[in-house]
Design an enzyme around this catalytic site. Structure first.
Site, PDB file in Angstrom:
ATOM      1  N   ASP A   1      10.636 -12.946   3.549  1.00  0.00           N
ATOM      2  CA  ASP A   1      10.245 -13.866   2.478  1.00  0.00           C
ATOM      3  C   ASP A   1      10.746 -15.271   2.757  1.00  0.00           C
ATOM      4  O   ASP A   1      10.411 -16.206   2.037  1.00  0.00           O
ATOM      5  CB  ASP A   1      10.800 -13.376   1.130  1.00  0.00           C
TER       6      ASP A   1
ATOM      7  N   ASP B   1       2.961  -3.664  -0.305  1.00  0.00           N
ATOM      8  CA  ASP B   1       4.346  -4.110  -0.493  1.00  0.00           C
ATOM      9  C   ASP B   1       5.211  -2.992  -1.069  1.00  0.00           C
ATOM     10  O   ASP B   1       4.703  -1.996  -1.616  1.00  0.00           O
ATOM     11  CB  ASP B   1       4.333  -5.317  -1.446  1.00  0.00           C
ATOM     12  N   MET B   2       6.515  -3.157  -0.983  1.00  0.00           N
ATOM     13  CA  MET B   2       7.492  -2.203  -1.552  1.00  0.00           C
ATOM     14  C   MET B   2       8.749  -3.014  -1.841  1.00  0.00           C
ATOM     15  O   MET B   2       9.458  -3.400  -0.932  1.00  0.00           O
ATOM     16  CB  MET B   2       7.771  -1.139  -0.490  1.00  0.00           C
ATOM     17  N   ASN B   3       8.976  -3.279  -3.134  1.00  0.00           N
ATOM     18  CA  ASN B   3       9.967  -4.298  -3.456  1.00  0.00           C
ATOM     19  C   ASN B   3      11.315  -3.808  -3.961  1.00  0.00           C
ATOM     20  O   ASN B   3      12.053  -4.584  -4.570  1.00  0.00           O
ATOM     21  CB  ASN B   3       9.370  -5.288  -4.457  1.00  0.00           C
TER      22      ASN B   3
ATOM     23  N   ASP C   1      -2.400 -12.498  -3.791  1.00  0.00           N
ATOM     24  CA  ASP C   1      -1.132 -11.763  -3.803  1.00  0.00           C
ATOM     25  C   ASP C   1      -0.878 -11.231  -5.217  1.00  0.00           C
ATOM     26  O   ASP C   1      -1.806 -10.997  -5.989  1.00  0.00           O
ATOM     27  CB  ASP C   1       0.000 -12.677  -3.269  1.00  0.00           C
ATOM     28  N   ASP C   2       0.368 -11.038  -5.573  1.00  0.00           N
ATOM     29  CA  ASP C   2       0.775 -10.422  -6.841  1.00  0.00           C
ATOM     30  C   ASP C   2       0.181 -11.148  -8.051  1.00  0.00           C
ATOM     31  O   ASP C   2      -0.141 -12.329  -7.978  1.00  0.00           O
ATOM     32  CB  ASP C   2       2.316 -10.504  -6.889  1.00  0.00           C
TER      33      ASP C   2
ATOM     34  N   TRP D   1      18.228  -9.768   2.483  1.00  0.00           N
ATOM     35  CA  TRP D   1      16.941 -10.313   2.056  1.00  0.00           C
ATOM     36  C   TRP D   1      16.857 -11.773   2.547  1.00  0.00           C
ATOM     37  O   TRP D   1      17.835 -12.518   2.456  1.00  0.00           O
ATOM     38  CB  TRP D   1      16.813 -10.250   0.525  1.00  0.00           C
TER      39      TRP D   1
ATOM     40  N   ARG E   1      14.405  -5.303  -9.356  1.00  0.00           N
ATOM     41  CA  ARG E   1      13.235  -6.142  -9.654  1.00  0.00           C
ATOM     42  C   ARG E   1      12.440  -5.567 -10.833  1.00  0.00           C
ATOM     43  O   ARG E   1      11.224  -5.498 -10.805  1.00  0.00           O
ATOM     44  CB  ARG E   1      12.341  -6.294  -8.424  1.00  0.00           C
TER      45      ARG E   1
ATOM     46  N   LYS F   1      -2.373  -6.134   1.716  1.00  0.00           N
ATOM     47  CA  LYS F   1      -0.926  -6.279   1.930  1.00  0.00           C
ATOM     48  C   LYS F   1      -0.256  -5.219   1.052  1.00  0.00           C
ATOM     49  O   LYS F   1      -0.345  -5.282  -0.183  1.00  0.00           O
ATOM     50  CB  LYS F   1      -0.491  -7.688   1.531  1.00  0.00           C
TER      51      LYS F   1
HETATM   52  C1  GLA Z   1       7.464  -9.542  -2.101  1.00  0.00           C
HETATM   53  C2  GLA Z   1       6.743 -10.030  -0.862  1.00  0.00           C
HETATM   54  C3  GLA Z   1       6.179 -11.406  -1.143  1.00  0.00           C
HETATM   55  C4  GLA Z   1       5.241 -11.341  -2.319  1.00  0.00           C
HETATM   56  C5  GLA Z   1       5.968 -10.789  -3.524  1.00  0.00           C
HETATM   57  C6  GLA Z   1       5.014 -10.540  -4.686  1.00  0.00           C
HETATM   58  O1  GLA Z   1       8.610 -10.268  -2.336  1.00  0.00           O
HETATM   59  O2  GLA Z   1       7.565 -10.035   0.230  1.00  0.00           O
HETATM   60  O3  GLA Z   1       5.499 -11.881   0.001  1.00  0.00           O
HETATM   61  O4  GLA Z   1       4.125 -10.555  -2.001  1.00  0.00           O
HETATM   62  O5  GLA Z   1       6.612  -9.554  -3.228  1.00  0.00           O
HETATM   63  O6  GLA Z   1       5.667 -10.052  -5.796  1.00  0.00           O
END
Ligand code: GLA
Length: 731
Positions: free
Chosen positions: A548, A478-480, A366-367, A199, A443, A476
């Site tokens: 990130d 995402d997949m965290n 974003d989030d 990461w 997470r 965007k």
């Molecule tokens: C991930 C993405 C970030 C952001 C966060 C939001 O880590 O890579 O850019 O969008 O999620 O929780």
């Protein structure tokens, strides 16, 4: 370009503009790998390269040493279980307990164009610029028809390979290994190039010598992951950035993979790529088929840089299908590093308004905008806007952003569910989990079971609603977290091993719906930074968030590795605040902007709070980026110097296809006292022409810039950058 069959020799020659790939059918029908390399004018006698005239001969002529034959033959699609003890691409058994495989040639078809792979991303081409060979092989014991498919392109030195396996028998067959491609070289004196990381440190380049035994990069995470990338190249030992032979392979797939190189007892090197066999099974009922993902093979005799430029061209012309592929991408401001979860309309609009006045074109929320998501411990799956943060919802915010003359975009993470969510409370069985075991959190979240139709339908309903609610022009996705605890409440026990691949197929189905249902939305995919940066994703999203880590120095390493395979137009890259939120380093905003220009270019910081001295530079940075956006998107990329190797500086260049324009970025990572200037040689220009340095109007010969070079004097301070633009001077 073209594919020819030589009946006499039983060889197939696959030609691209600069390479040839020859398959020969040995006695008894074994398809073997005879040649891959520089373009040949004919394939006469290439069948000799199978070496079946040397011991241990063809089995029919020397049956007592059948195993030695299998264990040394350069099989086009190696199978396991009958005597080839090297890593294989294929293994299966049927419900009667019969296993192994012996694939013998049983026919072929050569035709113009390239068929789609149903349900899977794949390169596309017109009938006029591609040709396909389907080599049909059969296993008479398991009653399988295995079609090896190869497509060549008229404009690039690339070959797309995949395999279709069909059960022609009357009992079920279980595949336990079904890789996409294998290539074999008959010497080991080669190097291997792969991409590794973690990461915030994705895709650092590693080069090592090939040797005996196995070396593999792989993933069992359900996505490629931050750690390895589905890419492997085999290089001649002397290959450098711009000379020598390089064979690159990249899997068009976003799930578990393996890319393996194996040095064998006769100093041969075998490379296999495909879905990772660990934990994988696939049941084929009579009449069923299994389609492997596609693998792209690239040949370059112009070193690593030649391979890079071929991958870039192939992906830009034959894989990225978004209508944004050839369009200037809007310069965006993303709210994440600016406010994280602290989402409030007034603050967002204050940032949007400041951004608009500087020339930023798209505001990305974003989030943190949905459910009760004030941190990462809740609400994934509850895709309803939190009106206490955003009164009037996305529509009101989108409208207000629109009034500023900006476009509006949002972040979503549709593959996930938080244990603390209404969705999880209503459908705990929708999360991937093994019955009787508590699944592991990462997470604070679980992964939704995308193998299930009901889950996909639900998520599609949520997405459609959100995207129709407001004027959203960018998403965007995402997949965290990676997959773990692989269990599905919907799959029967004998299909357990299908979950990871079915997950990826489910994801592709949803992405397909998104890009066809909302073709005007610019999609950027993401996975905790760059854990899912692969060609499969590029088929749906023309850009992918690269990491990130937005620190300009760290990005030199990350972007060098990413651009080794993937075009700059795909590399999500932002200017962020200092000290950098990940590493705490402070770099000049000019350098941050120069690094972000080798990508999609945007900002991710509270633009209202940065020093005026920095803010005042933004309009000029945007103007410069937009001036060169088309060149960055479509030009030839040259890696001139790598901080990874020099430890002091980094340099790259983009040259327009017609060689009339070039831009070059030089970053002095570390200032040194008492040094002379560094001579940096440009690449890709017309040596007999003259070029004008746009900043001063001075004229330089192309040969002078390429052979003599440019002298970069010592700059003041660490992480200092210089940008040069040259255009062809009319005579
Ligand atoms: C991930 C993405 C970030 C952001 C966060 C939001 O880590 O890579 O850019 O969008 O999620 O929780």
């Amino acid at each position: 370009m073209g594919i020819t069959f030589d009946k006499e020799q039983k060889t197939f020659r696959l030609d691209t503009p600069g390479s040839s790939y020859v398959i020969a059918i040995a006695d008894e029908g074994f398809p073997g790998h005879a040649y891959y390399g520089r373009r040949l004018s004919s394939s006469d006698k290439t069948a000799l390269y199978l070496r079946t005239e040397e011991p241990p001969y063809v089995p029919s002529r020397n049956a007592r040493d059948r195993l030695s034959f299998y264990d040394s033959f350069p099989a086009e699609y190696p199978v396991s279980g009958i005597g080839d003890y090297r890593p294989s691409c294929f293994a299966a058994h049927d419900s009667l307990g019969r296993e192994a495989g012996c694939l013998l040639y049983s026919g072929h078809r050569i035709f113009s164009g390239k068929p789609d792979l149903p349900g899977l991303p794949a390169a596309f081409a017109e009938d006029s610029d591609s040709e396909t060979l389907e080599l049909l092989c059969r296993d008479s014991c398991l009653h399988l028809a295995v079609t090896l498919r190869y497509t060549v392109f008229s404009d690039t030195d690339a070959i797309a390979r995949s395999v279709l396996i069909r059960n022609e028998g009357e009992t079920a067959v279980i595949l336990t290994r079904a890789l996409s491609a294998s290539v074999e070289w008959d010497d080991l004196s080669r190097d291997i190039l792969t991409l590794h990381g973690s990461w915030a440190r994705e895709r650092h380049i590693q080069r090592r010598e090939a040797g005996y035994g196995s070396y593999a990069v792989s993933s069992l995470r359900g996505e490629p992951g931050h750690q390895d990338n589905p890419f492997l190249a085999v290089l001649s030992r002397e290959a450098s950035q711009e000379s020598g032979e390089v064979f690159g392979a990249n899997l068009v797939y976003s799930g578990n993979f393996i890319a393996e190189a194996y040095g064998g007892q006769f100093d041969t090197l075998r490379m296999n790529l495909g879905i990772h066999p660990e934990g994988f099974t696939w049941q084929l009922l009579p009449g069923d088929s299994f389609q492997t993902p596609e693998c792209i093979l690239v040949f370059s005799d112009h070193g690593i840089g030649g391979m890079t430029r071929t991958f870039h061209d192939l992906y830009r012309n034959h894989l990225i299908r978004s209508r944004f592929r050839d369009a200037d991408r809007p310069v965006l401001l993303n709210s994440w590093e600016a406010v994280y979860f602290d989402i409030r309309s007034e603050k967002l609009l204050e940032m949007a308004s400041a951004s608009a006045s500087l020339g930023i074109e798209l505001f990305v929320l974003d989030d943190g905008w949905f459910g009760k998501r004030d941190s990462d411990n809740s609400s994934l799956g509850d895709w309803t806007v939190n009106e206490s943060k955003l009164p009037g919802g996305l529509r009101a915010l989108g409208d207000d952003v629109g009034k500023l003359g900006m476009r509006f975009g949002i972040w979503v993470e549709p593959e996930m569910v938080s244990p603390d969510s209404d969705l999880y409370r209503a459908h705990p069985d929708w999360a991937i989990a093994i019955s009787g075991r508590e699944p592991g959190l990462a997470r604070n979240q679980y992964v939704l079971d995308y193998s299930r139709t009901d889950v996909r339908e639900y998520i599609w309903g949520c997405l459609k609603k959100i995207l129709s609610e407001a004027l959203v022009s960018y998403v965007k996705w995402d997949m965290n977290r990676p997959l773990s605890d692989l269990g599905s409440q919907a799959l029967p026990p004998d299909r357990r091993g299908e979950l990871s691949h079915r997950y990826v197929l489910g994801l592709y189905e949803l992405l397909e719906r998104l890009v066809t249902g909302f073709p005007d939305i610019l999609l950027e995919t993401c996975s905790g930074g760059g854990a899912r940066f692969d060609p499969g994703m590029l088929y749906y999203s023309p850009q992918i968030w690269c990491s990130d880590d937005t620190d300009a120095v760290e990005r030199l390493l990350i972007q060098e590795g990413t651009a080794l395979v993937y075009p700059l137009s795909a590399i999500g890259s932002h200017v962020s605040d200092c000290p950098n939120h990940t590493v705490g380093r402070t770099t000049p905003i000019e350098t941050r902007a120069l690094v972000a220009m080798a990508g999609t270019f945007g900002y991710e910081m509270d633009i209202t709070r940065i020093p005026e001295e920095d803010r005042s530079q933004i309009p000029e940075q945007i103007r410069r980026y937009k001036k060169h956006a088309a060149l960055i998107r479509s030009g030839d990329y040259y890696r001139i110097a790598a901080y990874r190797e020099t430890g002091t500086h980094d340099c790259w260049q983009v040259v327009s296809k017609d060689k009339r324009k070039t831009i070059m970025t030089y970053i002095q990572v570390k200032a040194c006292p008492n040094i002379r200037s560094r001579r940096i040689r440009l690449q890709g220009l017309l040596p007999g022409k003259r070029y004008r340095l746009e900043a001063t109007g001075e004229i330089f010969g192309g040969d002078c810039l390429m052979y003599g070079g440019w002298l970069f004097g010592p700059l003041k301070g660490d992480a200092a950058g210089v940008f040069l633009e040259f255009t062809l001077a009319e005579d």
